[in-house]
Design an enzyme around this catalytic site. Structure first.
Site, PDB file in Angstrom:
ATOM      1  N   HIS A  50       0.837  -1.202   0.000  1.00 25.16           N
ATOM      2  CA  HIS A  50       0.000   0.000   0.000  1.00 25.16           C
ATOM      3  C   HIS A  50       0.876   1.258   0.000  1.00 25.16           C
ATOM      4  O   HIS A  50       0.663   2.178  -0.815  1.00 25.16           O
ATOM      5  CB  HIS A  50      -0.932  -0.021   1.221  1.00 25.16           C
ATOM      6  CG  HIS A  50      -1.773   1.208   1.374  1.00 25.16           C
ATOM      7  ND1 HIS A  50      -3.148   1.197   1.270  1.00 25.16           N
ATOM      8  CD2 HIS A  50      -1.423   2.506   1.615  1.00 25.16           C
ATOM      9  CE1 HIS A  50      -3.590   2.437   1.438  1.00 25.16           C
ATOM     10  NE2 HIS A  50      -2.578   3.244   1.657  1.00 25.16           N
ATOM     11  N   GLU A  51       1.856   1.300   0.901  1.00 26.26           N
ATOM     12  CA  GLU A  51       2.684   2.504   1.011  1.00 26.26           C
ATOM     13  C   GLU A  51       3.520   2.719  -0.250  1.00 26.26           C
ATOM     14  O   GLU A  51       3.665   3.849  -0.728  1.00 26.26           O
ATOM     15  CB  GLU A  51       3.585   2.437   2.250  1.00 26.26           C
ATOM     16  CG  GLU A  51       2.841   2.419   3.576  1.00 26.26           C
ATOM     17  CD  GLU A  51       1.783   3.491   3.701  1.00 26.26           C
ATOM     18  OE1 GLU A  51       1.974   4.595   3.153  1.00 26.26           O
ATOM     19  OE2 GLU A  51       0.744   3.228   4.328  1.00 26.26           O
TER      20      GLU A  51
END
Ligand code: NI
Length: 184
Positions: free
Chosen positions: A148-149
């Site tokens: 996600h990051e």
């Protein structure tokens, strides 16, 4: 302590492909990471990417070493500063990288959650703020947070990866038992 403004979806700065970090262990870099940590903790985030505060660098932080009130069922992820990351999906028993689905939220997409497919097991490499190499093989929630990051570093927000929009909606409707004061 400097809590920075978190950009919200719609801001074009969230759609850029971030630049690699070329200078490690500098005062400016340490100050930036301190601000990112303050910002992430103030928002109870599971992670934060530099583009989310408008900084065009391949830099993410994640993990808190403690359970996260926004994700109370998730196992703790060690606090990590990761620069210039590279993610490699790892194969399952049949030789094909396994994907699994789970709920995600994002501090740049406040008030919403969606089910997102991610690779179940990954290797990630990169550097910490001192320029020392990081090389880890992880799975589950840890692998999800990293994916996600790092998506933020290539201009991708999690709604762009949602496949089933019947499982995308407002957090307070989907999860009424979550404490709204601890949600984004
Ligand atoms: Ni995010």
């Amino acid at each position: 302590m400097a809590v920075r403004e978190i950009l919200k979806m719609g801001d074009p700065r969230l759609l850029r492909v971030a630049q690699p970090v070329t200078e490690f262990d500098s005062d400016a870099l340490h100050l930036l990471i301190t601000d990112m940590l303050d910002t992430m903790l103030a928002a109870n985030g599971a992670g934060l990417a530099a583009p989310q505060i408008g900084v065009d660098l391949q830099l993410v932080i994640f993990g808190t070493n403690q359970p996260n009130p926004r994700y109370p069922d998730a196992p703790p992820v060690p606090y990590t500063v990761l620069l210039n990351p590279v993610i490699t999906p790892l194969p399952g028993n049949d030789g094909v990288p396994l994907q699994e689905e789970d709920w995600e939220g994002c501090l740049s997409v406040p008030g919403l959650r969606g089910v997102v497919p991610r690779f179940a097991r990954i290797r990630y490499t990169g550097f910490d703020q001192y320029g020392d190499p990081i090389d880890r093989t992880v799975e589950g929630f840890h692998a999800r947070v990293v994916q996600h990051e790092c998506d933020h570093l290539i201009g991708i927000l999690y709604p762009m990866r949602v496949r089933d929009f019947s499982r995308f909606g407002y957090t307070d409707v989907l999860f009424p038992d979550l404490d709204p004061a601890q949600d984004d």
